[in-house]
Design a protein around this motif. Structure first.
Motif, PDB file in Angstrom:
ATOM      1  N   GLU A   1      -4.207   4.752  -1.463  1.00  8.76           N
ATOM      2  CA  GLU A   1      -4.867   5.832  -2.200  1.00  8.76           C
ATOM      3  C   GLU A   1      -3.965   7.042  -2.437  1.00  8.76           C
ATOM      4  N   HIS A   2      -2.801   7.075  -1.820  1.00 11.53           N
ATOM      5  CA  HIS A   2      -1.978   8.286  -1.888  1.00 11.53           C
ATOM      6  C   HIS A   2      -1.524   8.606  -3.307  1.00 11.53           C
TER       7      HIS A   2
ATOM      8  N   TYR B   1       0.842  -1.192   0.000  1.00  6.83           N
ATOM      9  CA  TYR B   1       0.000   0.000   0.000  1.00  6.83           C
ATOM     10  C   TYR B   1       0.881   1.248   0.000  1.00  6.83           C
TER      11      TYR B   1
ATOM     12  N   ASN C   1      -2.681   7.841  -6.161  1.00  3.51           N
ATOM     13  CA  ASN C   1      -3.743   8.158  -7.119  1.00  3.51           C
ATOM     14  C   ASN C   1      -4.130   9.631  -7.088  1.00  3.51           C
ATOM     15  N   LYS C   2      -3.837  10.342  -6.017  1.00  4.69           N
ATOM     16  CA  LYS C   2      -4.225  11.753  -5.956  1.00  4.69           C
ATOM     17  C   LYS C   2      -3.393  12.603  -6.915  1.00  4.69           C
TER      18      LYS C   2
ATOM     19  N   TYR D   1      -5.812  10.230   3.444  1.00  7.41           N
ATOM     20  CA  TYR D   1      -6.004   9.179   2.452  1.00  7.41           C
ATOM     21  C   TYR D   1      -5.721   7.826   3.091  1.00  7.41           C
TER      22      TYR D   1
END
Length: 424
Positions: free
Chosen positions: A127-128, A115, A130-131, A123
Motif C-alpha cells: 500500500e505504500h 510488496y 499508492n499513497k 501502511y
C-alpha cells in the motif's frame, strides 16, 4: 549498503531481529503480514531531509535511528530482512516530475508476490506507493547488487561525459513495473549540441531541470524507452557540466499522447505565480473534512444545537456555510467525522453586519504531537491559513470551538481545510 564499511552486520541484525520474526515466515500470508507489522512496530518512521549531502548512516547507527531520510529506512529494512533470509529490493524515484526531491522505498518478495513497503509506517505491505497517487514520476529505478550490463555506463557512447546520476553501474529501470509507460520519440532536435553527446529527459524540481532518463540519438531524433505517462519532460544534453535543452518540453498525458509544448511568441502573457508547487496532500486533507459538522447553540452542552453538515464535497479554497437563521448563540464548535484526524486550518464566524465574531477557544482535541497544548487549537482561529489543528483518529469525542464573547447571531461560517502539511 552504499559505501558501508565491512562489518559483521548480518550477525548483529540476526541476533536482534530473528526472535521477532522466527516462525512467521513459514505460516503463509497471515504470518508474512504479522511479521511485517512486528518489524514496522519496532520503528516509528519520522522522515526529514538534509539541506546538504551527508554520508549514509552506518549499519550500527541505523539500529537506533529515530529520524532520517527515507533512504536510511530503506537501508535499515534491507539489512534486517536480508539478515533473516527474506528477498528484498531497494527502489527509488530520483526526482518527482511534479515537485521537489525524490523518494525511496523497499520491494519485499514473499512467495510469488512482491510488496512495496517502507519501515515504520502505518501502511500494510503493498500500500505504500499508492499513497503518492497525487505525485507523478517519470522514472523509477532499483538498486542492484551487481553491475547491470544493459545499463547506461555500459551502453552509452564511449568516451562521453555522462550526467553523474547515470555513472552508477548497478541500477535497473523498473518504471514499467509500477506505472503505465510509453516509448517517446522526440523529432527535430536543436542543432546546438555536438551530435555525439548523450541525450536525457529532465523533469522540473521547482528550480532546475533534473535529468532522470537516458536516451539514444538517431540523426535528428531522440528515442527514450519506458517513460511514465502524466508528466512533462524536457529533452536535454549534458555538456561541460551544464544541462542544455535540445527541444521544447514534451507533455505526455495520462493516455500516453505526446505533445510538444511550443511557446506562442506572438501572444505573450505576464503571469504571477504566487505559489510554485502543488500540495500533494491537499485533496486528501479536504476529504477528511467530509462528514464533519458545525454546531451553534445557546448553551455549553449544545442542547438543541443548530447543526450544519460540512457536506460531501470540500473545496481547496475558503468555503462558506450560511446559517439561515437569526437565532442568538453563545457557543460554537466543529465536530470532525469520527475516525478521521480532524484536520481544520481556519474557521471564521460572521454576524449579520459582516463583523468577525470572536470568543475564547475551547475543545477536546488531543493533538497528534503530544507536546502541544491549548494554543494548538487556537491555530483554527488565528487568521493564518498555513497553521492547523488535528486530533487523533481514534478519538471519538473530538471537537474544537469557541465560547462567544457575547450572545450574537451568526449569519455565516467561513472555513478552510489545511492546504499543506506544516508542523509548527
Amino acid at each position: 549498503m552504499g559505501r558501508e564499511q565491512l562489518t559483521d552486520w548480518r550477525k548483529v541484525y540476526r541476533e536482534r531481529f530473528d526472535p521477532l520474526v522466527r516462525g512467521d515466515q513459514q505460516v503463509g500470508d497471515a504470518g508474512f503480514f504479522r511479521m511485517m507489522d512486528t518489524l514496522s512496530g519496532c520503528f516509528n518512521s519520522q522522515t526529514f531531509f538534509f539541506t546538504q549531502p551527508v554520508p549514509e548512516y552506518p549499519s550500527w547507527l541505523l539500529l537506533d535511528v529515530k529520524r532520517a531520510p527515507c533512504k536510511e529506512y530503506v537501508n535499515l529494512f534491507t539489512m534486517i530482512v536480508r539478515a533473516t533470509g527474506i528477498p528484498v529490493m531497494a527502489e527509488f524515484i530520483p526526482q518527482w516530475a511534479t515537485g521537489p526531491m525524490g523518494h525511496d522505498w523497499n520491494m519485499v518478495r514473499f512467495g510469488e508476490r512482491e510488496y512495496d513497503f517502507l519501515l515504520g509506517e502505518n501502511y500494510r505491505p503493498g500500500e505504500h506507493f499508492n499513497k503518492f497517487y497525487l505525485n507523478r514520476a517519470a522514472k523509477i529505478y532499483r538498486y542492484c547488487f551487481g553491475r547491470q550490463s544493459d545499463w547506461v555506463p555500459f551502453v552509452a557512447a564511449p568516451g562521453e561525459k555522462l550526467y553523474p546520476f547515470f555513472t552508477v553501474p548497478n541500477l535497473r529501470d523498473v518504471t514499467a513495473h509500477y506505472l503505465p509507460v510509453v516509448d517517446l520519440e522526440v523529432p527535430d532536435l536543436f542543432g546546438v549540441k555536438p551530435k555525439k553527446e548523450n541525450l536525457y529527459l529532465a523533469v522540473f524540481d521547482n528550480v532546475n531541470w533534473i535529468p532522470v532518463a537516458w536516451g539514444e540519438r538517431q540523426g535528428e531524433k531522440g528515442f527514450f524507452r519506458d517513460i511514465a505517462v502524466g508528466v512533462v519532460v524536457l529533452p536535454v544534453c549534458y555538456h561541460k557540466g551544464k544541462i542544455i535543452p535540445v527541444q521544447y518540453p514534451v507533455k505526455i498525458d495520462v493516455d500516453g499522447v505526446c505533445t510538444l509544448l511550443r511557446p506562442d511568441m506572438e501572444n505573450r502573457q505576464r503571469i504571477v505565480l504566487w505559489r510554485k508547487f502543488r500540495d500533494t496532500r491537499a485533496l486528501q486533507l479536504a476529504a477528511y473534512m467530509e462528514g464533519g459538522v458545525f454546531e451553534l447553540a445557546d448553551n455549553g452542552e449544545f442542547r438543541n444545537a443548530l447543526r450544519l453538515p460540512v457536506g460531501d464535497s470540500v473545496g481547496l479554497n475558503y468555503q462558506t456555510l450560511f446559517t439561515g437563521t437569526d437565532r442568538v448563540f453563545t457557543h460554537f464548535r466543529y465536530l470532525p467525522k469520527p475516525g478521521t484526524p480532524g484536520y481544520i486550518a481556519e474557521i471564521e464566524l460572521y454576524d449579520p453586519q459582516g463583523d468577525l465574531v470572536r470568543g475564547e477557544v475551547t475543545g477536546t482535541y488531543v493533538p497528534y504531537l503530544l507536546h502541544k497544548h491549548i494554543r494548538y487549537m487556537e491555530y483554527v482561529f488565528d487568521g493564518e491559513p498555513l497553521t492547523f489543528a488535528n486530533s487523533l483518529p481514534e478519538q471519538q469525542d473530538a471537537w474544537v470551538g469557541l465560547v462567544l464573547e457575547r450572545p450574537t447571531s451568526v449569519e455565516r461560517i467561513v472555513f478552510f481545510c489545511p492546504a499543506r502539511m506544516i508542523i509548527l
